[in-house]
Design an enzyme around this catalytic site. Sequence first.
Site, PDB file in Angstrom:
ATOM      1  N   ASP A  30       0.866  -1.187   0.000  1.00  0.00           N
ATOM      2  CA  ASP A  30       0.000   0.000   0.000  1.00  0.00           C
ATOM      3  C   ASP A  30       0.902   1.236   0.000  1.00  0.00           C
ATOM      4  OD1 ASP A  30      -2.160   1.992   0.602  1.00  0.00           O
ATOM      5  OD2 ASP A  30      -3.320   0.234   1.165  1.00  0.00           O
ATOM      6  N   TYR A  54     -15.943   9.927  -7.923  1.00  0.00           N
ATOM      7  CA  TYR A  54     -16.305   9.358  -9.232  1.00  0.00           C
ATOM      8  C   TYR A  54     -16.621  10.424 -10.282  1.00  0.00           C
ATOM      9  CZ  TYR A  54     -17.064   5.165  -6.306  1.00  0.00           C
ATOM     10  OH  TYR A  54     -16.937   4.137  -5.405  1.00  0.00           O
ATOM     11  N   TYR A  78     -16.817   4.517 -12.274  1.00  0.00           N
ATOM     12  CA  TYR A  78     -16.266   3.529 -11.336  1.00  0.00           C
ATOM     13  C   TYR A  78     -16.832   2.148 -11.643  1.00  0.00           C
ATOM     14  CZ  TYR A  78     -16.143   1.196  -6.671  1.00  0.00           C
ATOM     15  OH  TYR A  78     -15.998   0.316  -5.631  1.00  0.00           O
ATOM     16  N   LYS A 134     -14.835  -1.134 -13.042  1.00  0.00           N
ATOM     17  CA  LYS A 134     -14.857  -2.389 -12.271  1.00  0.00           C
ATOM     18  C   LYS A 134     -15.422  -3.515 -13.139  1.00  0.00           C
ATOM     19  CE  LYS A 134     -13.864  -1.672  -7.716  1.00  0.00           C
ATOM     20  NZ  LYS A 134     -12.571  -2.059  -7.148  1.00  0.00           N
ATOM     21  N   ASN A 181     -21.700  -2.711   0.547  1.00  0.00           N
ATOM     22  CA  ASN A 181     -21.615  -1.788   1.686  1.00  0.00           C
ATOM     23  C   ASN A 181     -21.159  -2.450   2.986  1.00  0.00           C
ATOM     24  OD1 ASN A 181     -23.603  -0.518  -0.389  1.00  0.00           O
ATOM     25  ND2 ASN A 181     -22.917   1.193   0.871  1.00  0.00           N
ATOM     26  N   TRP A 182     -19.892  -2.821   3.005  1.00  0.00           N
ATOM     27  CA  TRP A 182     -19.261  -3.339   4.222  1.00  0.00           C
ATOM     28  C   TRP A 182     -18.945  -2.132   5.095  1.00  0.00           C
ATOM     29  CZ3 TRP A 182     -15.016  -7.416   2.469  1.00  0.00           C
ATOM     30  CH2 TRP A 182     -15.613  -8.332   1.586  1.00  0.00           C
ATOM     31  N   ARG A 241     -17.254   7.931   2.649  1.00  0.00           N
ATOM     32  CA  ARG A 241     -18.519   7.220   2.438  1.00  0.00           C
ATOM     33  C   ARG A 241     -19.469   7.479   3.609  1.00  0.00           C
ATOM     34  NH1 ARG A 241     -15.533   1.823   0.375  1.00  0.00           N
ATOM     35  NH2 ARG A 241     -13.933   2.741   1.693  1.00  0.00           N
ATOM     36  N   ARG A 265     -29.938   0.753   0.910  1.00  0.00           N
ATOM     37  CA  ARG A 265     -28.694  -0.010   0.949  1.00  0.00           C
ATOM     38  C   ARG A 265     -28.855  -1.154   1.940  1.00  0.00           C
ATOM     39  NH1 ARG A 265     -27.825   3.015  -2.664  1.00  0.00           N
ATOM     40  NH2 ARG A 265     -25.965   4.273  -3.102  1.00  0.00           N
ATOM     41  N   TYR A 276     -22.376  16.488  -4.074  1.00  0.00           N
ATOM     42  CA  TYR A 276     -21.338  15.777  -4.850  1.00  0.00           C
ATOM     43  C   TYR A 276     -20.907  16.523  -6.117  1.00  0.00           C
ATOM     44  CZ  TYR A 276     -22.273  11.417  -2.221  1.00  0.00           C
ATOM     45  OH  TYR A 276     -22.414  10.449  -1.257  1.00  0.00           O
TER      46      TYR A 276
HETATM   47  N1  NAD Z   1     -15.991  -1.060   1.629  1.00  0.00           N
HETATM   48  C1  NAD Z   1     -16.958  -1.427   0.812  1.00  0.00           C
HETATM   49  O1  NAD Z   1     -18.108  -1.536   1.208  1.00  0.00           O
HETATM   50  C2  NAD Z   1     -16.684  -1.733  -0.627  1.00  0.00           C
HETATM   51  C3  NAD Z   1     -17.803  -1.857  -1.451  1.00  0.00           C
HETATM   52  C4  NAD Z   1     -17.596  -2.184  -2.773  1.00  0.00           C
HETATM   53  C5  NAD Z   1     -16.334  -2.405  -3.261  1.00  0.00           C
HETATM   54  N2  NAD Z   1     -15.271  -2.294  -2.442  1.00  0.00           N
HETATM   55  C6  NAD Z   1     -13.948  -2.541  -3.039  1.00  0.00           C
HETATM   56  O2  NAD Z   1     -13.091  -3.162  -2.091  1.00  0.00           O
HETATM   57  C7  NAD Z   1     -11.759  -2.661  -2.240  1.00  0.00           C
HETATM   58  C8  NAD Z   1     -11.227  -2.128  -0.914  1.00  0.00           C
HETATM   59  O3  NAD Z   1     -12.118  -1.155  -0.427  1.00  0.00           O
HETATM   60  P1  NAD Z   1     -11.908  -0.380   0.961  1.00  0.00           P
HETATM   61  O4  NAD Z   1     -13.256  -0.039   1.438  1.00  0.00           O
HETATM   62  O5  NAD Z   1     -10.988  -1.121   1.818  1.00  0.00           O
HETATM   63  O6  NAD Z   1     -11.225   0.957   0.414  1.00  0.00           O
HETATM   64  P2  NAD Z   1      -9.967   1.791   0.985  1.00  0.00           P
HETATM   65  O7  NAD Z   1      -9.900   3.048   0.204  1.00  0.00           O
HETATM   66  O8  NAD Z   1     -10.059   1.888   2.462  1.00  0.00           O
HETATM   67  O9  NAD Z   1      -8.727   0.861   0.625  1.00  0.00           O
HETATM   68  C9  NAD Z   1      -8.080   0.866  -0.629  1.00  0.00           C
HETATM   69  C10 NAD Z   1      -6.576   0.876  -0.353  1.00  0.00           C
HETATM   70  O10 NAD Z   1      -5.894   0.767  -1.609  1.00  0.00           O
HETATM   71  C11 NAD Z   1      -4.758   1.604  -1.560  1.00  0.00           C
HETATM   72  N3  NAD Z   1      -4.370   1.968  -2.932  1.00  0.00           N
HETATM   73  C12 NAD Z   1      -5.133   2.612  -3.850  1.00  0.00           C
HETATM   74  N4  NAD Z   1      -4.421   2.800  -4.975  1.00  0.00           N
HETATM   75  C13 NAD Z   1      -3.185   2.267  -4.765  1.00  0.00           C
HETATM   76  C14 NAD Z   1      -2.015   2.173  -5.557  1.00  0.00           C
HETATM   77  N5  NAD Z   1      -1.967   2.677  -6.792  1.00  0.00           N
HETATM   78  N6  NAD Z   1      -0.936   1.547  -5.023  1.00  0.00           N
HETATM   79  C15 NAD Z   1      -0.968   1.050  -3.760  1.00  0.00           C
HETATM   80  N7  NAD Z   1      -2.052   1.124  -2.959  1.00  0.00           N
HETATM   81  C16 NAD Z   1      -3.154   1.726  -3.462  1.00  0.00           C
HETATM   82  C17 NAD Z   1      -5.219   2.836  -0.776  1.00  0.00           C
HETATM   83  O11 NAD Z   1      -4.121   3.553  -0.232  1.00  0.00           O
HETATM   84  C18 NAD Z   1      -6.106   2.192   0.291  1.00  0.00           C
HETATM   85  O12 NAD Z   1      -5.373   1.942   1.471  1.00  0.00           O
HETATM   86  C19 NAD Z   1     -11.818  -1.632  -3.370  1.00  0.00           C
HETATM   87  O13 NAD Z   1     -11.430  -2.248  -4.563  1.00  0.00           O
HETATM   88  C20 NAD Z   1     -13.270  -1.241  -3.437  1.00  0.00           C
HETATM   89  O14 NAD Z   1     -13.658  -0.832  -4.720  1.00  0.00           O
HETATM   90  C21 NAD Z   1     -15.406  -1.932  -1.132  1.00  0.00           C
HETATM   91  O1  UDX Z   2     -23.463  12.463   4.021  1.00  0.00           O
HETATM   92  C1  UDX Z   2     -23.959  11.644   3.222  1.00  0.00           C
HETATM   93  C2  UDX Z   2     -23.201  10.687   2.494  1.00  0.00           C
HETATM   94  C3  UDX Z   2     -23.846   9.808   1.640  1.00  0.00           C
HETATM   95  N1  UDX Z   2     -25.203   9.846   1.482  1.00  0.00           N
HETATM   96  C4  UDX Z   2     -25.896   8.857   0.624  1.00  0.00           C
HETATM   97  O2  UDX Z   2     -25.698   7.572   1.221  1.00  0.00           O
HETATM   98  C5  UDX Z   2     -25.705   6.557   0.211  1.00  0.00           C
HETATM   99  C6  UDX Z   2     -24.487   5.678   0.396  1.00  0.00           C
HETATM  100  O3  UDX Z   2     -23.336   6.401   0.085  1.00  0.00           O
HETATM  101  P1  UDX Z   2     -21.830   5.856   0.240  1.00  0.00           P
HETATM  102  O4  UDX Z   2     -20.938   7.032   0.190  1.00  0.00           O
HETATM  103  O5  UDX Z   2     -21.677   4.979   1.418  1.00  0.00           O
HETATM  104  O6  UDX Z   2     -21.565   5.025  -1.083  1.00  0.00           O
HETATM  105  P2  UDX Z   2     -22.438   4.091  -2.058  1.00  0.00           P
HETATM  106  O7  UDX Z   2     -23.206   3.064  -1.302  1.00  0.00           O
HETATM  107  O8  UDX Z   2     -23.249   4.960  -2.965  1.00  0.00           O
HETATM  108  O9  UDX Z   2     -21.297   3.413  -2.907  1.00  0.00           O
HETATM  109  C7  UDX Z   2     -20.223   2.790  -2.256  1.00  0.00           C
HETATM  110  O10 UDX Z   2     -20.537   1.479  -2.041  1.00  0.00           O
HETATM  111  C8  UDX Z   2     -20.092   0.545  -2.965  1.00  0.00           C
HETATM  112  C9  UDX Z   2     -18.616   0.649  -3.235  1.00  0.00           C
HETATM  113  O11 UDX Z   2     -18.345   0.155  -4.501  1.00  0.00           O
HETATM  114  C10 UDX Z   2     -18.042   1.957  -3.121  1.00  0.00           C
HETATM  115  O12 UDX Z   2     -17.126   1.919  -2.091  1.00  0.00           O
HETATM  116  C11 UDX Z   2     -18.971   3.083  -3.020  1.00  0.00           C
HETATM  117  O13 UDX Z   2     -19.259   3.414  -4.330  1.00  0.00           O
HETATM  118  C12 UDX Z   2     -25.807   7.294  -1.126  1.00  0.00           C
HETATM  119  O14 UDX Z   2     -27.155   7.293  -1.528  1.00  0.00           O
HETATM  120  C13 UDX Z   2     -25.381   8.721  -0.794  1.00  0.00           C
HETATM  121  O15 UDX Z   2     -25.964   9.675  -1.655  1.00  0.00           O
HETATM  122  C14 UDX Z   2     -25.966  10.796   2.198  1.00  0.00           C
HETATM  123  O16 UDX Z   2     -27.192  10.849   2.063  1.00  0.00           O
HETATM  124  N2  UDX Z   2     -25.308  11.653   3.027  1.00  0.00           N
END
Ligand code: NAD
Ligand code: UDX
Length: 389
Positions: A49, A105, A185, A189, A214-215, A235, A260, A331
């Site tokens: 990272d 995005y 995005y 993907k 949405n973890w 987020r 969600r 946004y």
């Molecule tokens: N959290 C969720 O609910 C969620 C939902 C859908 C998809 N995802 C996917 O899961 C993955 C991880 O998500 P997350 O929530 O942990 O996000 P995050 O932003 O916390 O973690 C991503 C990590 O990747 C690193 N990174 C990005 N570009 C890099 C590069 N060029 N070189 C080295 N490191 C790099 C960032 O520094 C960051 O630490 C992503 O691919 C995301 O699209 C997550």
């Molecule tokens: O302050 C806020 C922030 C967000 N929101 C809304 O809350 C919802 C969830 O927003 P998040 O920012 O958590 O992101 P989203 O669920 O839209 O997408 C996310 O989830 C899937 C992953 O691929 C990505 O990490 C991200 O795109 C959206 O409808 C957004 O418009 C608010 O109403 N108020």
Amino acid sequence: MSSSSARVDLDGNPINPLTICMIGAGGFIGSHLCEKLMTETQHTVLAVDVYNDKIKHLLEPDSLPWAGRIQFHRLNIKNDSRLEGLIKCSDLTVNLAAICTPADYNTRPLDTIYSNFIDALPVVKYCSENNKRLIHFSTCEVYGKTIGSFLPQDSPLRQDPAYYLLTEDTSPCIFGSIEKQRWSYACAKQLIERLIYAEGAENGLEFTIVRPFNWIGPRMDFIPGIDGPSEGVPRVLACFSNNLLRREPLKLVDGGESQRTFVYIKDAIEAVHLMIENPARANGHIFNVGNPNNEVTVRQLAEMMTKVYSKVSGEDSIETPTIDVSSKEFYGEGYDDSDKRIPDMTIINKQLGWDPKTSLWDLLESTLTYQHRTYAEAVKQSIAKPLAN
Ligand SMILES: NC(=O)c1ccc[n+]([C@@H]2O[C@H](COP(=O)([O-])OP(=O)(O)OC[C@H]3O[C@@H](n4cnc5c(N)ncnc54)[C@H](O)[C@@H]3O)[C@@H](O)[C@H]2O)c1
Ligand SMILES: O=c1ccn([C@@H]2O[C@H](COP(=O)(O)OP(=O)(O)O[C@H]3OC[C@@H](O)[C@H](O)[C@H]3O)[C@@H](O)[C@H]2O)c(=O)[nH]1
């Protein structure tokens, strides 16, 4: 619990220690996955990272029980020749690296497309050329909008799961038009998913694709002005946590009508752990990982977070707990949204026997307890500072 050589997979075969190249290990999901692998397995992690703040507690001091099983490699996968070597000396690569916050995005669409497609290409290529297994993180956002959202508002078909349940092998992927750059995005993907699938079909790449729904949990994103930029928009969990910590109204984008399903990070990490240790059951599959029982509108999420935060902080909620903002205001131009996201859990349940366990209330209670303990004092000080000057 520390593991022993007696650990077995779902088919009763012994689990051998693996070396795992984890790209994006310093992020939200990566930090929890590293923690799981260090505390419950004998696997070794090469953690890649550009940041390591969220895994510092796993890297030092040298006296930690897993010292020697985790190495941090600070590198940007965009332009670092060390990447191939790390993949070559691992049994498995897990790629989490991406720009994945919706505020980026439509404001940084080029970075978003490069990060989610172009930068992932060498990872796929090195895995394929060196016959290494790949677990790649995609997103539920590849499904885009539901078919149901195009039906008339009063159509009874909107209630039929066939019109909203999102299924890996059969649901279509419906994005908005090109100027709705929110979908860049999802589109990037989706193309990398298709490329990985094609590498599997033509060149025998062993792959698993994860579509997280949405973890959420501790260490997600940042609190603006505390451990991230003041003007940054993380987020929704972190946005709402920030509002609660600052005693500001929670902002509901376009009325907070989007729906969600939220899954607790610790439940979701169980699913990834099963994928890592059961390649025969996980290879060649795309898995939804979410919790269909935890569905709420964003407005309901705001209301529940307000109640839970009051409970864990002991503070009454403010008089106006939410306000409405337009998506354009929040946004900028080119934002759009998914209406509803219900994951079909059939495939992951059949292949890995996985089911999420934690209710939304319980996961918010443990997460907001963490947010309060970690940030409340720092936020108070940052609010007091300008007054003191
Ligand atoms: N959290 C969720 O609910 C969620 C939902 C859908 C998809 N995802 C996917 O899961 C993955 C991880 O998500 P997350 O929530 O942990 O996000 P995050 O932003 O916390 O973690 C991503 C990590 O990747 C690193 N990174 C990005 N570009 C890099 C590069 N060029 N070189 C080295 N490191 C790099 C960032 O520094 C960051 O630490 C992503 O691919 C995301 O699209 C997550
Ligand atoms: O302050 C806020 C922030 C967000 N929101 C809304 O809350 C919802 C969830 O927003 P998040 O920012 O958590 O992101 P989203 O669920 O839209 O997408 C996310 O989830 C899937 C992953 O691929 C990505 O990490 C991200 O795109 C959206 O409808 C957004 O418009 C608010 O109403 N108020």
